[in-house]
Design a protein around this motif. Structure first.
Motif, PDB file in Angstrom:
ATOM      1  N   ASP A   1      -4.366  28.634 -46.652  1.00 48.84           N
ATOM      2  CA  ASP A   1      -5.140  27.404 -46.458  1.00 48.84           C
ATOM      3  C   ASP A   1      -4.549  26.454 -45.413  1.00 48.84           C
ATOM      4  OD1 ASP A   1      -7.166  28.082 -48.177  1.00 48.84           O
ATOM      5  OD2 ASP A   1      -6.349  27.005 -49.894  1.00 48.84           O
ATOM      6  N   VAL A   2      -3.751  26.966 -44.516  1.00 46.18           N
ATOM      7  CA  VAL A   2      -3.214  26.143 -43.424  1.00 46.18           C
ATOM      8  C   VAL A   2      -3.838  26.559 -42.094  1.00 46.18           C
ATOM      9  CG1 VAL A   2      -1.137  25.528 -42.121  1.00 46.18           C
ATOM     10  CG2 VAL A   2      -1.060  25.607 -44.624  1.00 46.18           C
ATOM     11  N   VAL A   3      -3.798  27.842 -41.796  1.00 42.18           N
ATOM     12  CA  VAL A   3      -4.399  28.400 -40.587  1.00 42.18           C
ATOM     13  C   VAL A   3      -5.427  29.448 -41.008  1.00 42.18           C
ATOM     14  CG1 VAL A   3      -4.004  29.688 -38.451  1.00 42.18           C
ATOM     15  CG2 VAL A   3      -2.271  28.057 -39.272  1.00 42.18           C
ATOM     16  N   VAL A   4      -6.640  29.347 -40.479  1.00 36.61           N
ATOM     17  CA  VAL A   4      -7.664  30.371 -40.698  1.00 36.61           C
ATOM     18  C   VAL A   4      -7.822  31.118 -39.376  1.00 36.61           C
ATOM     19  CG1 VAL A   4     -10.019  30.863 -41.420  1.00 36.61           C
ATOM     20  CG2 VAL A   4      -8.809  28.900 -42.391  1.00 36.61           C
ATOM     21  N   PRO A   5      -7.214  32.289 -39.240  1.00 32.10           N
ATOM     22  CA  PRO A   5      -7.188  32.972 -37.946  1.00 32.10           C
ATOM     23  C   PRO A   5      -8.573  33.167 -37.329  1.00 32.10           C
ATOM     24  CG  PRO A   5      -5.648  34.005 -39.440  1.00 32.10           C
ATOM     25  CD  PRO A   5      -6.433  33.018 -40.256  1.00 32.10           C
ATOM     26  N   GLY A   6      -8.697  32.691 -36.115  1.00 34.91           N
ATOM     27  CA  GLY A   6      -9.932  32.858 -35.361  1.00 34.91           C
ATOM     28  C   GLY A   6     -10.985  31.804 -35.613  1.00 34.91           C
ATOM     29  N   TRP A   7     -10.712  30.854 -36.514  1.00 36.47           N
ATOM     30  CA  TRP A   7     -11.728  29.893 -36.934  1.00 36.47           C
ATOM     31  C   TRP A   7     -11.207  28.461 -36.849  1.00 36.47           C
ATOM     32  CZ3 TRP A   7     -16.667  31.145 -39.087  1.00 36.47           C
ATOM     33  CH2 TRP A   7     -16.917  32.525 -39.174  1.00 36.47           C
TER      34      TRP A   7
ATOM     35  N   ALA B   1     -16.926  28.512 -35.415  1.00 38.06           N
ATOM     36  CA  ALA B   1     -17.259  27.299 -36.174  1.00 38.06           C
ATOM     37  C   ALA B   1     -16.482  26.080 -35.701  1.00 38.06           C
ATOM     38  CB  ALA B   1     -17.053  27.520 -37.668  1.00 38.06           C
ATOM     39  N   ALA B   2     -16.134  26.050 -34.430  1.00 34.26           N
ATOM     40  CA  ALA B   2     -15.447  24.876 -33.885  1.00 34.26           C
ATOM     41  C   ALA B   2     -16.321  23.629 -33.967  1.00 34.26           C
ATOM     42  CB  ALA B   2     -15.038  25.141 -32.433  1.00 34.26           C
TER      43      ALA B   2
ATOM     44  N   ALA C   1     -23.024  26.950 -32.916  1.00 33.51           N
ATOM     45  CA  ALA C   1     -22.653  27.900 -31.874  1.00 33.51           C
ATOM     46  C   ALA C   1     -22.456  29.292 -32.474  1.00 33.51           C
ATOM     47  CB  ALA C   1     -21.379  27.433 -31.185  1.00 33.51           C
ATOM     48  N   PRO C   2     -22.751  30.330 -31.719  1.00 32.89           N
ATOM     49  CA  PRO C   2     -22.533  31.697 -32.218  1.00 32.89           C
ATOM     50  C   PRO C   2     -21.061  31.936 -32.546  1.00 32.89           C
ATOM     51  CG  PRO C   2     -23.869  31.706 -30.223  1.00 32.89           C
ATOM     52  CD  PRO C   2     -23.338  30.315 -30.366  1.00 32.89           C
ATOM     53  N   VAL C   3     -20.829  32.830 -33.486  1.00 32.12           N
ATOM     54  CA  VAL C   3     -19.460  33.182 -33.874  1.00 32.12           C
ATOM     55  C   VAL C   3     -18.924  34.233 -32.898  1.00 32.12           C
ATOM     56  CG1 VAL C   3     -18.058  34.290 -35.662  1.00 32.12           C
ATOM     57  CG2 VAL C   3     -19.847  32.652 -36.301  1.00 32.12           C
ATOM     58  N   PRO C   4     -17.784  33.975 -32.252  1.00 33.61           N
ATOM     59  CA  PRO C   4     -17.206  34.993 -31.365  1.00 33.61           C
ATOM     60  C   PRO C   4     -16.834  36.248 -32.152  1.00 33.61           C
ATOM     61  CG  PRO C   4     -16.107  32.858 -31.092  1.00 33.61           C
ATOM     62  CD  PRO C   4     -16.966  32.757 -32.310  1.00 33.61           C
ATOM     63  N   SER C   5     -17.032  37.392 -31.541  1.00 39.88           N
ATOM     64  CA  SER C   5     -16.720  38.644 -32.240  1.00 39.88           C
ATOM     65  C   SER C   5     -15.235  38.730 -32.594  1.00 39.88           C
ATOM     66  CB  SER C   5     -17.130  39.841 -31.376  1.00 39.88           C
ATOM     67  OG  SER C   5     -16.450  39.816 -30.127  1.00 39.88           O
ATOM     68  N   SER C   6     -14.393  38.049 -31.824  1.00 37.97           N
ATOM     69  CA  SER C   6     -12.953  38.081 -32.073  1.00 37.97           C
ATOM     70  C   SER C   6     -12.577  37.470 -33.419  1.00 37.97           C
ATOM     71  CB  SER C   6     -12.213  37.340 -30.960  1.00 37.97           C
ATOM     72  OG  SER C   6     -12.642  35.985 -30.896  1.00 37.97           O
TER      73      SER C   6
ATOM     74  N   LYS D   1     -16.289  20.897 -27.386  1.00 37.51           N
ATOM     75  CA  LYS D   1     -16.588  21.455 -26.062  1.00 37.51           C
ATOM     76  C   LYS D   1     -15.523  22.451 -25.627  1.00 37.51           C
ATOM     77  CE  LYS D   1     -17.635  20.040 -21.312  1.00 37.51           C
ATOM     78  NZ  LYS D   1     -17.807  18.880 -20.395  1.00 37.51           N
ATOM     79  N   LYS D   2     -14.259  22.138 -25.872  1.00 39.25           N
ATOM     80  CA  LYS D   2     -13.153  22.996 -25.434  1.00 39.25           C
ATOM     81  C   LYS D   2     -13.079  24.288 -26.226  1.00 39.25           C
ATOM     82  CE  LYS D   2      -8.143  23.032 -24.706  1.00 39.25           C
ATOM     83  NZ  LYS D   2      -6.890  22.208 -24.671  1.00 39.25           N
ATOM     84  N   TYR D   3     -13.350  24.223 -27.548  1.00 41.80           N
ATOM     85  CA  TYR D   3     -13.069  25.380 -28.402  1.00 41.80           C
ATOM     86  C   TYR D   3     -14.305  26.185 -28.789  1.00 41.80           C
ATOM     87  CZ  TYR D   3      -8.249  23.924 -28.670  1.00 41.80           C
ATOM     88  OH  TYR D   3      -6.945  23.601 -28.340  1.00 41.80           O
ATOM     89  N   THR D   4     -15.495  25.747 -28.401  1.00 39.98           N
ATOM     90  CA  THR D   4     -16.681  26.567 -28.655  1.00 39.98           C
ATOM     91  C   THR D   4     -16.562  27.882 -27.894  1.00 39.98           C
ATOM     92  OG1 THR D   4     -18.118  24.675 -29.073  1.00 39.98           O
ATOM     93  CG2 THR D   4     -19.174  26.718 -28.376  1.00 39.98           C
TER      94      THR D   4
END
Length: 317
Positions: free
Chosen positions: A176-182, A289-290, A11-16, A281-284
């Protein structure tokens, strides 16, 4: 040789999810708050704080390498302050985050958790000198009139991964716990302790901060990013629970007979894909990179539910 037509599509990467562009030398350096700055090569992140007594560096990823010095020099020159790195704070022992530490020589005070020292002594890696100052639970650095609170709240990504809180700069660094936006990296960020890593974002949110440094990819995070990560992981866990309750392993054992590993692999691969599907499906379009590492992350969380929590483990009558 693999050609382009044989490679998978994602899936394309959201600009956010994207951060600022790097410069010709391959890095971006920007202000977080006041005299706290962050550096990224769009893959890794580090941070540094200028003080009246010198520079405190937080992590030293080798992919950024000598660009850390260039970034520090750039900011120090622009602001008329010292560019001398006097302290390096290690978030944890992994080489991909501190493997450029040796570039700053021996005349630097390195600070990290006591377990970081033990693990680095075992590694015996000259690129990662062991910390000079260690702590078990909490430690406060007072350097050049600036304050940095370091804390260990138990195992998460690694046994030694710490929370780096800069209260006067509204910033928390947790690597290495949360990768913001990914979505998560492979196998749920290759976490050593799955329940601990699932719990870590709530601990992070208990701190007072506005800016979040997660250690990877190209942008800073916010509190909303950490909450979204919690929701994403909770959805994977819930889907995995449903999968364990509904996907019957017996057909796999019937097909593969005495090849037990084949049966187990086929069952777990199917279960992980089943658990991942609704989350993809929910997070694409919401998280970048969901759809990329989700199956391996679902597998790790599914196995943690079975092994750490005993979910759907049958008892022989």
């Amino acid at each position: 040789m693999t050609n382009d037509s044989e490679l998978p599509d994602y899936a394309p990467v959201p600009s956010s999810a994207l951060g600022p562009a790097v410069n010709e030398q391959g890095y971006f350096v920007g202000r977080v708050e006041k005299n706290l700055y962050w550096v990224t090569d769009s893959g890794y992140q580090a941070a540094f704080m200028t003080t009246r007594d010198g520079v405190v560096l937080f992590d030293a990823p080798p992919t950024i390498g000598h660009n850390l010095k260039r970034a520090i020099d750039e900011i120090a020159s622009a602001n008329g302050v010292s560019n001398k790195v006097t302290h390096i704070v290690y978030s944890h022992h992994h080489a991909d985050h501190i493997g450029a530490s040796s570039l700053f020589g021996r005349d630097v005070v390195r600070v990290g958790h006591a377990e970081t020292k033990r693990l680095l002594q075992r590694a015996n890696d000259p690129a990662r000198p062991v910390p000079d100052v260690t702590f078990e639970q909490n430690h406060t650095l007072d350097i050049g009139g600036e304050r940095v609170n370091l804390a260990w709240h138990g195992t998460n990504h690694t046994p030694d991964n710490i929370y780096i809180h800069l209260p006067d700069h509204d910033t928390l660094m947790l690597i290495d716990v949360v990768v913001p936006g990914w979505g998560s990296f492979a196998a749920f960020n290759v976490n050593a302790d799955v329940p601990g890593s699932i719990a870590a974002p709530a601990e992070a949110l208990s701190y007072d901060w506005k800016h979040f440094i997660g250690g990877h990819l190209g942008r800073l995070g916010t509190r909303d990013d950490v909450v979204l990560h919690q929701e994403y992981i909770a959805d994977i866990a819930e889907s995995a629970r449903k999968t364990l309750a509904t996907v019957d392993p017996m057909p796999f054992y019937a097909k593969y007979g005495n090849n037990i590993w084949a049966a187990v692999k086929a069952y777990l691969d199917t279960a992980a894909e089943h658990a991942a599907a609704p989350v993809v499906k929910k997070y694409t379009g919401v998280l970048a990179a969901a759809d990329v590492f989700i199956v391996s992350t679902a597998f790790v969380i599914l196995e943690s539910l079975r092994l750490d929590q005993g979910v759907e483990l049958p008892m022989h009558p």
